[in-house]
Structure formats: structure tokens, C-alpha cells
Design a protein around this motif. Sequence first.
Motif, PDB file in Angstrom:
ATOM      1  N   ASP A  84       0.858  -1.199   0.000  1.00 41.44           N
ATOM      2  CA  ASP A  84       0.000   0.000   0.000  1.00 41.44           C
ATOM      3  C   ASP A  84       0.892   1.247   0.000  1.00 41.44           C
ATOM      4  O   ASP A  84       1.737   1.419   0.874  1.00 41.44           O
ATOM      5  CB  ASP A  84      -0.892  -0.012   1.243  1.00 41.44           C
ATOM      6  N   GLY A  85       0.723   2.107  -1.009  1.00 40.49           N
ATOM      7  CA  GLY A  85       1.555   3.303  -1.129  1.00 40.49           C
ATOM      8  C   GLY A  85       2.761   3.117  -2.042  1.00 40.49           C
ATOM      9  O   GLY A  85       3.563   4.048  -2.222  1.00 40.49           O
ATOM     10  N   LEU A  86       2.903   1.932  -2.639  1.00 39.52           N
ATOM     11  CA  LEU A  86       4.028   1.649  -3.537  1.00 39.52           C
ATOM     12  C   LEU A  86       3.974   2.549  -4.769  1.00 39.52           C
ATOM     13  O   LEU A  86       2.924   2.716  -5.382  1.00 39.52           O
ATOM     14  CB  LEU A  86       3.980   0.180  -3.960  1.00 39.52           C
TER      15      LEU A  86
ATOM     16  N   ILE B 220       0.242   2.856  -5.697  1.00 43.44           N
ATOM     17  CA  ILE B 220      -0.750   1.817  -5.427  1.00 43.44           C
ATOM     18  C   ILE B 220      -1.487   2.168  -4.136  1.00 43.44           C
ATOM     19  O   ILE B 220      -0.866   2.550  -3.141  1.00 43.44           O
ATOM     20  CB  ILE B 220      -0.079   0.440  -5.271  1.00 43.44           C
ATOM     21  N   LYS B 221      -2.785   2.058  -4.175  1.00 35.60           N
ATOM     22  CA  LYS B 221      -3.582   2.251  -2.970  1.00 35.60           C
ATOM     23  C   LYS B 221      -4.506   1.051  -2.805  1.00 35.60           C
ATOM     24  O   LYS B 221      -5.137   0.604  -3.770  1.00 35.60           O
ATOM     25  CB  LYS B 221      -4.404   3.542  -3.064  1.00 35.60           C
TER      26      LYS B 221
ATOM     27  N   ASN C  69     -12.701   4.951 -13.241  1.00 32.70           N
ATOM     28  CA  ASN C  69     -12.673   6.308 -13.811  1.00 32.70           C
ATOM     29  C   ASN C  69     -11.833   7.270 -12.971  1.00 32.70           C
ATOM     30  O   ASN C  69     -11.319   8.259 -13.485  1.00 32.70           O
ATOM     31  CB  ASN C  69     -14.091   6.855 -13.950  1.00 32.70           C
ATOM     32  N   SER C  70     -11.703   6.954 -11.680  1.00 32.28           N
ATOM     33  CA  SER C  70     -10.951   7.852 -10.799  1.00 32.28           C
ATOM     34  C   SER C  70      -9.456   7.514 -10.738  1.00 32.28           C
ATOM     35  O   SER C  70      -8.680   8.244 -10.134  1.00 32.28           O
ATOM     36  CB  SER C  70     -11.522   7.795  -9.376  1.00 32.28           C
ATOM     37  N   MET C  71      -9.055   6.419 -11.380  1.00 38.93           N
ATOM     38  CA  MET C  71      -7.647   5.994 -11.332  1.00 38.93           C
ATOM     39  C   MET C  71      -6.752   7.073 -11.922  1.00 38.93           C
ATOM     40  O   MET C  71      -7.053   7.662 -12.968  1.00 38.93           O
ATOM     41  CB  MET C  71      -7.466   4.704 -12.121  1.00 38.93           C
ATOM     42  N   ASN C  72      -5.631   7.325 -11.253  1.00 38.13           N
ATOM     43  CA  ASN C  72      -4.737   8.406 -11.664  1.00 38.13           C
ATOM     44  C   ASN C  72      -3.689   7.919 -12.677  1.00 38.13           C
ATOM     45  O   ASN C  72      -2.489   8.116 -12.507  1.00 38.13           O
ATOM     46  CB  ASN C  72      -4.048   9.004 -10.448  1.00 38.13           C
ATOM     47  N   ILE C  73      -4.164   7.263 -13.725  1.00 31.82           N
ATOM     48  CA  ILE C  73      -3.323   6.852 -14.841  1.00 31.82           C
ATOM     49  C   ILE C  73      -4.078   7.149 -16.128  1.00 31.82           C
ATOM     50  O   ILE C  73      -5.260   7.500 -16.098  1.00 31.82           O
ATOM     51  CB  ILE C  73      -2.957   5.347 -14.778  1.00 31.82           C
ATOM     52  N   GLN C  74      -3.413   7.033 -17.251  1.00 31.85           N
ATOM     53  CA  GLN C  74      -4.027   7.389 -18.525  1.00 31.85           C
ATOM     54  C   GLN C  74      -5.351   6.659 -18.731  1.00 31.85           C
ATOM     55  O   GLN C  74      -5.469   5.455 -18.462  1.00 31.85           O
ATOM     56  CB  GLN C  74      -3.079   7.058 -19.677  1.00 31.85           C
TER      57      GLN C  74
ATOM     58  N   VAL D 223      -4.812   2.658  -8.519  1.00 33.05           N
ATOM     59  CA  VAL D 223      -3.708   3.592  -8.685  1.00 33.05           C
ATOM     60  C   VAL D 223      -4.258   4.983  -8.442  1.00 33.05           C
ATOM     61  O   VAL D 223      -5.228   5.409  -9.085  1.00 33.05           O
ATOM     62  CB  VAL D 223      -3.099   3.495 -10.098  1.00 33.05           C
ATOM     63  N   TYR D 224      -3.661   5.697  -7.485  1.00 35.12           N
ATOM     64  CA  TYR D 224      -4.226   7.010  -7.142  1.00 35.12           C
ATOM     65  C   TYR D 224      -3.168   8.109  -7.300  1.00 35.12           C
ATOM     66  O   TYR D 224      -1.973   7.825  -7.386  1.00 35.12           O
ATOM     67  CB  TYR D 224      -4.745   7.006  -5.715  1.00 35.12           C
TER      68      TYR D 224
END
Length: 475
Positions: free
Chosen positions: A268-270, A424-425, A441-446, A474-475
Motif C-alpha cells: 500500500d503506497g508503492l 498503489i492504494k 474512472n478515478s484511477m490516476n493513470i491514462q 492507482v491514485y
Amino acid sequence: MENKYSFIIILVLSFFLSNCQINPATGEKELSLISTKEEDDIGETEHKKIIKQFGIYENRKLQSYVNSLGEFLVSTSELSNKTFTFTILDSPIVNAFALPGGYIYLTRGLLALCDNEAQLAGVISHEIGHITARHAARRYTKSVGTNLILNVLGTLTNNQVTKNLMGQGAGLFLLSYSRSQEYEADKLALRYMNRAGFEPFQMANFLQLMENYSKIKSKILKIKNTGSELLRTHPNSSKRVNEVIVEANNVSQINPIIGRDIYLKKIDGLLFGHNQDEGFFLKDRFVHPKLQITFPLINDFYFVNTPKKIIGINDNKSKIIYDIDESSNVELKTYVVSWAKKLKVKLGNLEAHTVNNFKFLTGETKIKSDQIILVVAKDSEANYIHRFILISKKSDYKITKAKFIELTRNLRKIDDNEFSPPRIKVITASSDENFLKKTINSMNIQKKEAKLVFEILNKNLDLDNSSGKKIKIVY
């Protein structure tokens, strides 16, 4: 003359016999031209080079966890008294490998993809197997021994052409571990996993996960699947999956360890993807803290970060390329004309403008059926030029051009710590029927890869019945 040849052959055979050693994994005698002390020295020397190339992922708690798991697995091996060194490399690629002397490397990209402790144990056990079976020493011995025999044969036959051809063939054969060595490492991994109490099927699950991940990346980029880094260094994976499953069926285990919850807690947090020094992608932009710049992404393009440039491609195979070029106080017009000349194109429609304290110059041209736009930008403080290229298919040039121009004109400087790379969360899935859709939709990737990445990160989870279970985002 015959006595001379006999003497040479006896000398070679005596040399081989005097270098027979016990293989720890098999307990059998085998020829080895490297002693265990020499293996340790090689590992120590190469370890420094690996660290310099990739860097260490600085996370004391995670490193301590990997050390603890690795040492536990080593204690089940034939080299239980040997000191092993486990290192997490600061790289987004998915890979694991071992050096002689007990040096084992895992990338944080691989840690992000693993779903539980048993899968990670399988990866580590496989690398331990390469070391206990002395595969590197055997590969070296085969190479040197083959060359030695070839030299003798070349002397006896005086046929230099044959000697060279045989030497090249041997060299090509010895470029990577053989299929038999990979399979032996798998069998040893199952042995160590079983002794440690881990679920052996998870090793097969992870190998399958690797193949799926590689296919997903290829699907997004619309290229022929060439395999992931792990599959290239550990070949024949699809067949190995089935063989490992068969082997696992023969391994009885009562209440085997899978360890999903404890593993997810550890990662978690990786950090996910590229780091601060390399530049990284967020959901809607590329950020490069070292260059202190950012620019937005185009949703229908998928962008990849290579060592020298950023490359984006859409479904029509139009491309966007970004890189930088060191330059002194050269005028932008002089620079862009020179650049176009190197590319063997002639620019037209040159247009200059200033946005966000960057001076821009844009030019257009075409090669065959492709429409091309070159954009260069420079701010007053930097000693390099930002370069953008659009290579567009005629069918979507009008729309793509507008999006590309908007991207370049939103290039701007950033403050320190304005953006952070994705991580990673681990969260708990809710019973809301729209939970998974909202989460993806909220994932912080493309956007183009969000759904596929989410599914691969949670591959072994029944997503339709995931309420109350831990999932990776992924956040």
C-alpha cells in the motif's frame, strides 16, 4: 604427431576432471570452471553496477519485508547457511533476476503486479533456484569449456572456418538460460515453496499474470506481442505455466499460505510507473519535475515513456513524439529549419507565438500520406529546446492537429512538489453497483489503460462479487 594430439586431449580431460564440484541443488558432481568464491566476487562486483543503473527503491518497511520473506525461503534451500542479498530496484518494468553469489533483484513494477505473498514467494524461490543450481556458473563453464574444446578441435583439424562457425553457434546458444535450466529453477522453487508452506499454484497464477500483462500492453499500443521483460529473461512461460501446474498437483499441502491481506498491506503506497527523475504520467498530463515542466495528454492517445523520448499513438496510428535537445542561444527559426533539414523535410506555414513564458515556433510539412507538424519551444532560463512532432494520418489530421496544438501550447513550468507520481492504494470494495466503474474512472493513470490495468492488478479477484474485499487501485 598422434602422441602430441593424445597429450593435448589428456591434458584437457585432466583439467575438466580436476574442476568437478558438487552442485548444491542436485548433490551431483559436475564440471565448474568457477569456484563459489569466484561467484561471490562476481556478484559483488556486478551488484554495484546494477544499483548504479537502476537505483534502489527506498522503502525501509517494504525492503525489510522482502528480506524477511527471502531469508525464510533461503532457509528451506540447500544453501541455508549462505547470506543472500535481496534488493528492490526503482524501476517500473516487471522483472526479477539473480546474480551469482546470492544477489536477487525484484523491481517495484513486479511487486505492484503480485497479488499475494505466495506469488512473490514463487518469484523469489525461482531466483534462489537459479543460484542453488549454479546456473550462471554452469552457463559460463559451458561457454568457456565449449570454446576450449573448439580451440583444440580447430588445432587438430586446422580448419579455421569450421572453428569460427562452431564458436558463433555456441555463443548464440549461451546467451540466456536454457529451457531445462528454467524448468529446473521452477522445480526447485516448488520444492522451497512447499517446505515453507506456500500455495504452489500461485506460482503458476503469477506466470499467467505476466503473459496477460504483456498482451494488454501490446493491445494498447497495437503492436505485435513481444513479451514482457520478465518473459524475455525467463522464456517459454506459457508452457511453463502448464508444467508448473502439473508439478503443483503433485505437491500436497495442508492449509497452504496465500497471504493476500498481509501482502496488500505491505505494498500500500508503492510507487507505480516512472519516478520523479524520469518523468511520469498522471491521468491527464505528463510531468517531469527534473525539467520542471508539464503538458496535458490527449485522451485518445496512449503515451509511453522511453529513455530518450515520450511517444504517443492513437487507434489510427498517428504519433506524437516529444523530446529535448540541448542548445545554446540559437534563434528558434534557425534551429527549426536545421532540424527539418536533418529530418529531410521542408517546412511551410511557420508561425511564432509566446505562451506561458515559452517562445514557440510551429511549421508544417508532409511525407507521402502523412501530415507532419514540428513544434519547438524554449524559455529564457533553460539551455535546451523542447521538441514536439505530430505525424498524423490524413483521415484524422484536422481533429488531431487541433488537439496537438492545444497540448503544445499548454506546456508550462511547475513548482517543486506541485505534482507527485501515482502510487498503489489498497481500498475495500463497496456494494454500490457503480463502485467499480467509478473507481476505474478515478484511477490516476491514462484513461486509455485504466480499465485494463485495474483488471490486471486485481486479476485473481472475482470482481462481480468483490464487495467487502481488498482491491488495488492507482491514485
